[in-house]
Motif scaffolding. Sequence first.
Motif, PDB file in Angstrom:
ATOM      1  N   GLY A   1       0.815  -1.217   0.000  1.00 20.81           N
ATOM      2  CA  GLY A   1       0.000   0.000   0.000  1.00 20.81           C
ATOM      3  C   GLY A   1       0.844   1.259   0.000  1.00 20.81           C
ATOM      4  O   GLY A   1       0.574   2.212  -0.744  1.00 20.81           O
ATOM      5  N   ALA A   2       1.881   1.288   0.827  1.00 24.04           N
ATOM      6  CA  ALA A   2       2.719   2.486   0.918  1.00 24.04           C
ATOM      7  C   ALA A   2       3.556   2.708  -0.328  1.00 24.04           C
ATOM      8  O   ALA A   2       4.001   3.832  -0.593  1.00 24.04           O
ATOM      9  CB  ALA A   2       3.634   2.384   2.144  1.00 24.04           C
ATOM     10  N   LEU A   3       3.774   1.662  -1.127  1.00 23.71           N
ATOM     11  CA  LEU A   3       4.624   1.777  -2.308  1.00 23.71           C
ATOM     12  C   LEU A   3       3.828   2.031  -3.578  1.00 23.71           C
ATOM     13  O   LEU A   3       4.365   1.894  -4.678  1.00 23.71           O
ATOM     14  CB  LEU A   3       5.450   0.491  -2.464  1.00 23.71           C
ATOM     15  N   SER A   4       2.584   2.415  -3.452  1.00 23.96           N
ATOM     16  CA  SER A   4       1.763   2.711  -4.621  1.00 23.96           C
ATOM     17  C   SER A   4       2.369   3.850  -5.433  1.00 23.96           C
ATOM     18  O   SER A   4       2.907   4.825  -4.875  1.00 23.96           O
ATOM     19  CB  SER A   4       0.344   3.085  -4.182  1.00 23.96           C
TER      20      SER A   4
END
Length: 538
Positions: free
Chosen positions: A167-170
Amino acid sequence: MSLADGHADALYAACVGVVAESKGTALGTRKQRDDWPPLPSDWAQPADVVARSLAEVAPFLDLTELDGVAVGGRSDALLHAALDICRLVDDVTALNVMVAHPTIWAVALDKRHGSAKRAREYVWDHSIRPARANVGPPIAERFEDLTLTDPPPSTGRALELPDLDIGALSAARFVDVEPPPQEFIGPFPHPTTGVVYGAGGSSKSTFMQAMGTGIATAVDVLGVPEWVPTTPRKVLMLSAEESTADLHRRQYELIRGIEKLDFIDDVFGDRLERGPLLRERLHDGRFTLASTQGMRIELVDERGRRKGADWLRRQIDRGGFDLVVIDPVASFRTGPEDALQPLINLGREINEENGCSVVYIHHTNKSSRGTDQAREATAARGDSALLDGARFGFGVAGMTADEATRLKVDDRKLYAGVRLSKANYTAESDVFWFVRGHAGVLYATSFRPLAQRRADDRASQCTAVLRLVAELEEAELRVSKSELVARIMDKKFATRDAARVIVGDLLGRGALRLEHGDPGDTERRKLPHGWIVTGEVA
């Protein structure tokens, strides 16, 4: 009064013993005082070891003074020879070399009337001892032994990698946030790893020494203004093929060449005085230029183990370098040339963890030499991993016969061409031509018509001035027209007269304009004639 023969002999023997003991005590006291050990009893080394040491030391020996020593004369020639040898090897090896060298040993024997034992002691105490006190440790001992430690053996277990935070690396996180600008050090994107390649004698080392000088001083050394950084950066160049004397001659001639060009510019009314600025900034110590001949630095070995990697990274941290040049790759590694990926991995680690760019100098394959393909990325010798993994690649080659015919050049050996053949951050370039001067020093030349060259030079100057004004605006600094001219001169973009013409031309074209501010602006009182800002058509 007379003594019997037996008593006389006993008295004489006692006196000799007392004198010998006193001499030995004095000698021991002296050695203890200066902490110099006595001549080791096991000083002699195997013949093959001595032969190798003698071969390594021989090129650095100056025997002119020794050859001129008269038999029975006094001279410091032995000490001077010991100084040359002790810079390179340890004390016992130095003794073996001096004993094995026929010229040195003949002088030592003459000083001690043919006694080999006394000659060895003389060399040890009166040549090697003061030489070591003068030069300090041999060069190999000034660096840690790079072969003592190996990486721990693999346990055979798979590495435990953390899961990705999906999610954080979107990619959405990059949509609304402006990315940081790509930084460059001269023509090199920073911090990245790249390669400069060419055939032997193509001037690639000379090119990089001049490039390093320009980057470390922010002075246009090569004659290519777009390759000059806005501020000086710290550069380390390690050369395994050039001796200290070779580097000295090249750097010396480089400075003299720039000073001669300054004089020519002065004759034509365009004096920039790069020479004095170059000298001043080099004395700031931003360019570290070291010959590593005899040091046997292995960044990686044939099995990919990086013995010298920690040493190199430690030097980068100690010096705070922004760019390191390794010349050539083959001298800093062992193993086949088709296994160069570990060097790329090392370069990327240095980029990421040390914030330093890395440039490897590499040789081209024989099939491309003398052809117009010598500056292409495919010409680099060995595995394609080196060029594939590099973020940029510069090809250096002499002028071919076809190029000389096309450019109408009589003596093509005077010219070298450089081309950015691989570029991940900019477009590939055409060939930049350089003319070779004394000691191989390079300076940019052009085969374009003179009028076109002047127009292109003026366009480059205008671009530099617009960039300067943008930097001033970003820093919220207001400068008048005359102050801008002064800053252009400080940056060595142009002379005073040329700077005035450039500023006037940019104002006339609308690329720059004068801002006077609102009537209530307090800054307006300091600059009653207005200040320079970027125009609408810049």
